[in-house]
Design a protein around this motif. Structure first.
Motif, PDB file in Angstrom:
ATOM      1  N   ILE A   1      35.127   1.731  42.730  1.00 29.18           N
ATOM      2  CA  ILE A   1      34.763   0.162  43.832  1.00 29.18           C
ATOM      3  C   ILE A   1      33.016   0.990  43.952  1.00 29.18           C
ATOM      4  N   GLY A   2      32.364   2.030  44.490  1.00 33.82           N
ATOM      5  CA  GLY A   2      31.257   2.376  44.236  1.00 33.82           C
ATOM      6  C   GLY A   2      29.774   1.769  43.533  1.00 33.82           C
ATOM      7  N   ARG A   3      30.778   1.892  42.017  1.00 33.29           N
ATOM      8  CA  ARG A   3      29.963   1.846  40.922  1.00 33.29           C
ATOM      9  C   ARG A   3      29.594  -0.312  40.878  1.00 33.29           C
ATOM     10  N   ALA A   4      30.752  -0.621  41.149  1.00 35.47           N
ATOM     11  CA  ALA A   4      30.729  -2.169  40.971  1.00 35.47           C
ATOM     12  C   ALA A   4      29.732  -2.438  42.300  1.00 35.47           C
ATOM     13  N   ILE A   5      29.698  -1.680  43.639  1.00 39.18           N
ATOM     14  CA  ILE A   5      29.020  -2.246  44.332  1.00 39.18           C
ATOM     15  C   ILE A   5      28.047  -2.038  44.041  1.00 39.18           C
ATOM     16  N   ALA A   6      27.326  -0.448  43.474  1.00 42.05           N
ATOM     17  CA  ALA A   6      26.230  -0.471  43.101  1.00 42.05           C
ATOM     18  C   ALA A   6      25.370  -1.488  41.682  1.00 42.05           C
ATOM     19  N   LEU A   7      26.173  -2.193  40.578  1.00 41.27           N
ATOM     20  CA  LEU A   7      25.960  -3.155  40.034  1.00 41.27           C
ATOM     21  C   LEU A   7      25.353  -4.526  40.630  1.00 41.27           C
ATOM     22  N   LYS A   8      26.606  -4.747  41.746  1.00 37.70           N
ATOM     23  CA  LYS A   8      26.250  -6.406  42.125  1.00 37.70           C
ATOM     24  C   LYS A   8      24.954  -5.989  43.192  1.00 37.70           C
ATOM     25  N   CYS A   9      24.534  -4.980  43.262  1.00 40.69           N
ATOM     26  CA  CYS A   9      23.163  -5.037  44.083  1.00 40.69           C
ATOM     27  C   CYS A   9      22.266  -4.522  43.254  1.00 40.69           C
ATOM     28  N   ALA A  10      22.133  -4.306  42.437  1.00 43.69           N
ATOM     29  CA  ALA A  10      21.448  -4.051  41.471  1.00 43.69           C
ATOM     30  C   ALA A  10      20.614  -5.722  40.942  1.00 43.69           C
ATOM     31  N   GLU A  11      22.412  -6.539  40.199  1.00 44.32           N
ATOM     32  CA  GLU A  11      21.841  -8.368  39.854  1.00 44.32           C
ATOM     33  C   GLU A  11      21.767  -8.869  40.913  1.00 44.32           C
ATOM     34  N   GLN A  12      21.497  -8.495  41.833  1.00 40.03           N
ATOM     35  CA  GLN A  12      20.709  -9.222  43.769  1.00 40.03           C
ATOM     36  C   GLN A  12      19.595  -8.752  43.258  1.00 40.03           C
ATOM     37  N   GLY A  13      18.983  -7.459  43.024  1.00 42.03           N
ATOM     38  CA  GLY A  13      17.704  -7.420  42.487  1.00 42.03           C
ATOM     39  C   GLY A  13      17.475  -6.312  44.091  1.00 42.03           C
ATOM     40  N   ALA A  14      18.512  -5.234  43.489  1.00 39.90           N
ATOM     41  CA  ALA A  14      17.652  -3.939  44.093  1.00 39.90           C
ATOM     42  C   ALA A  14      17.566  -2.781  43.824  1.00 39.90           C
ATOM     43  N   HIS A  15      16.706  -2.294  43.851  1.00 37.89           N
ATOM     44  CA  HIS A  15      16.579  -0.832  43.302  1.00 37.89           C
ATOM     45  C   HIS A  15      18.166   0.270  43.857  1.00 37.89           C
TER      46      HIS A  15
ATOM     47  N   GLY B   1      43.549  -5.397  43.589  1.00 39.53           N
ATOM     48  CA  GLY B   1      41.923  -5.634  44.171  1.00 39.53           C
ATOM     49  C   GLY B   1      41.933  -5.328  42.566  1.00 39.53           C
ATOM     50  N   ALA B   2      39.998  -5.791  42.852  1.00 40.82           N
ATOM     51  CA  ALA B   2      39.992  -4.567  41.432  1.00 40.82           C
ATOM     52  C   ALA B   2      38.669  -4.012  41.665  1.00 40.82           C
ATOM     53  N   PRO B   3      37.714  -3.177  41.803  1.00 39.40           N
ATOM     54  CA  PRO B   3      36.096  -2.902  42.271  1.00 39.40           C
ATOM     55  C   PRO B   3      35.762  -3.841  42.724  1.00 39.40           C
ATOM     56  N   ASP B   4      35.224  -5.010  41.339  1.00 42.06           N
ATOM     57  CA  ASP B   4      34.637  -5.722  42.408  1.00 42.06           C
ATOM     58  C   ASP B   4      34.443  -7.367  43.032  1.00 42.06           C
ATOM     59  N   ASP B   5      36.060  -7.000  43.700  1.00 44.60           N
ATOM     60  CA  ASP B   5      36.118  -7.314  44.943  1.00 44.60           C
ATOM     61  C   ASP B   5      35.580  -7.314  45.398  1.00 44.60           C
ATOM     62  N   LEU B   6      35.125  -5.706  46.184  1.00 49.65           N
ATOM     63  CA  LEU B   6      34.334  -5.140  47.091  1.00 49.65           C
ATOM     64  C   LEU B   6      32.953  -5.602  47.159  1.00 49.65           C
ATOM     65  N   ALA B   7      32.096  -6.319  45.670  1.00 48.18           N
ATOM     66  CA  ALA B   7      31.034  -6.450  45.702  1.00 48.18           C
ATOM     67  C   ALA B   7      30.264  -7.182  46.330  1.00 48.18           C
ATOM     68  N   GLY B   8      30.877  -8.415  46.215  1.00 49.88           N
ATOM     69  CA  GLY B   8      30.371  -8.928  46.629  1.00 49.88           C
ATOM     70  C   GLY B   8      30.627  -8.500  48.861  1.00 49.88           C
ATOM     71  N   PRO B   9      31.067  -8.438  49.693  1.00 48.77           N
ATOM     72  CA  PRO B   9      31.473  -8.187  50.586  1.00 48.77           C
ATOM     73  C   PRO B   9      30.416  -7.345  51.076  1.00 48.77           C
ATOM     74  N   ALA B  10      30.396  -5.715  50.013  1.00 46.56           N
ATOM     75  CA  ALA B  10      29.180  -4.996  50.281  1.00 46.56           C
ATOM     76  C   ALA B  10      27.957  -6.058  50.386  1.00 46.56           C
TER      77      ALA B  10
END
Ligand SMILES: NC(=O)C1=CN([C@@H]2O[C@H](COP(=O)(O)OP(=O)(O)OC[C@H]3O[C@@H](n4cnc5c(N)ncnc54)[C@H](O)[C@@H]3O)[C@@H](O)[C@H]2O)C=CC1
Ligand SMILES: C[C@H](O)[C@@H]1OC(=O)[C@H](O)[C@@H]1O
Length: 256
Positions: free
Chosen positions: A17-31, A220-229
């Motif tokens: 889950i943490g990896r999926a969230i980290a990658l989605k944050c990066a996709e959205q422009g975060a460091h 669920g898949a890890p990516d399911d948590l990425a958008g909510p995060a």
């Protein structure tokens, strides 16, 4: 982009889950900086995920530091400050769930679960909050709790109290940190397929039972948590604090 130039830390960001969230944050422009326990395998996974983060054209950093060490929180914050100059979003996600029966629960298993999941969260959130307060521009703190904060598990008597604990931590921190513009919220995943439950879900009966309890018809898949995060981290959630968001395919409400 929802997180352009935000400086984000995700604990337990090496996988699941943490990896999926980290990658989605990066996709959205975060460091994005990530952490995980200090083992050779974990260091390798951290470095690989940090490379994936950087591939989005943002900055990345990683540190191997075990959550159960009360000094880790300060080290995580220092990592983000050194790499990015500050910290805007802190996501406490690292956790363990060594399934075990209650009556013969080894003391060490109980104590480590509480140390990693709850005590580690407390000290890390405290360190992140102090940094955000000193920066003076607010922030967003998210704890990955669980559906298990709300319901029990016969093989999770050591685990469910930690998840109820981090949910409660976010509620109390929302009050303590609101005056500084720091929002605190909890994510409550249902059953998400990751390494944490690989053995448990290898039992076909258990797997079918968990799937059958889920109105959306799948685990669920890890990516399911990425958008909510990302939502809770972003300014889209500027007036959301002290909230908990179930991300469980409807499992919790499924009585009959
Ligand atoms: N997978 C699921 O069904 C659910 C998971 N959760 C929670 O989600 C969070 C992430 O779990 P998953 O991604 O599923 O598991 P995972 O096993 O794939 O990932 C756990 C992460 O935490 C890190 N970690 C483990 N022990 C650590 C320690 N001592 N110090 C620092 N880092 C450590 C791991 O290196 C990894 O990055 C956990 O807090 C878990 O309780 C909550 C509800 C459901
Ligand atoms: C590890 C479990 O499969 C998982 O963790 C939780 O918090 C929920 O109980 C899930 O089923």
């Amino acid at each position: 982009m929802l997180l352009q130039n935000k400086r984000v830390f995700v604990t337990g960001g090496s996988k699941g889950i943490g990896r999926a969230i980290a990658l989605k944050c990066a996709e959205q422009g975060a460091h994005v900086a990530i952490s995980a326990e200090d083992t050779p395998e974990s260091r390798e996974a951290l470095a690989a995920t940090a490379d994936e983060i950087a591939a989005f054209g943002v900055q990345s950093a990683w540190i191997a530091a075990s959550a159960q060490d009360p000094a880790t929180g300060e080290r995580l914050v220092e990592t983000a400050v050194t790499a990015f100059g500050g910290l805007d979003v802190f996501i406490n996600n690292a956790g363990i769930c060594p399934f075990h029966s209650f009556l013969d629960m080894p003391r060490d298993t109980y104590l480590k679960t509480v140390d990693v999941n709850l005590n580690g969260a407390f000290f890390a959130v405290q360190a992140a909050a102090n940094r955000m307060k000193d920066q003076g521009s607010g922030g967003s703190i998210i704890a990955v709790s669980s559906i298990s904060a709300l319901v029990g598990g016969g093989m999770q008597t050591h685990y469910t109290p930690t998840k109820a604990g981090v949910l409660s931590l976010m509620q109390s921190c929302a009050i303590a940190l609101g005056p500084y513009g720091i929002r605190c919220n909890a994510l409550l995943p249902g059953t998400i397929e990751t390494d944490i439950n690989r053995d448990d879900l290898a039992d076909p009966d258990k797997r079918a039972y968990m799937e059958g309890r889920t109105p959306l018809g799948r685990l669920g898949a890890p990516d399911d948590l990425a958008g909510p995060a990302v939502f809770l981290a972003s300014d889209m959630a500027a007036y959301v604090t002290g909230a908990s968001l179930l991300v469980d395919g409807g499992m919790f409400v499924n009585l009959q």
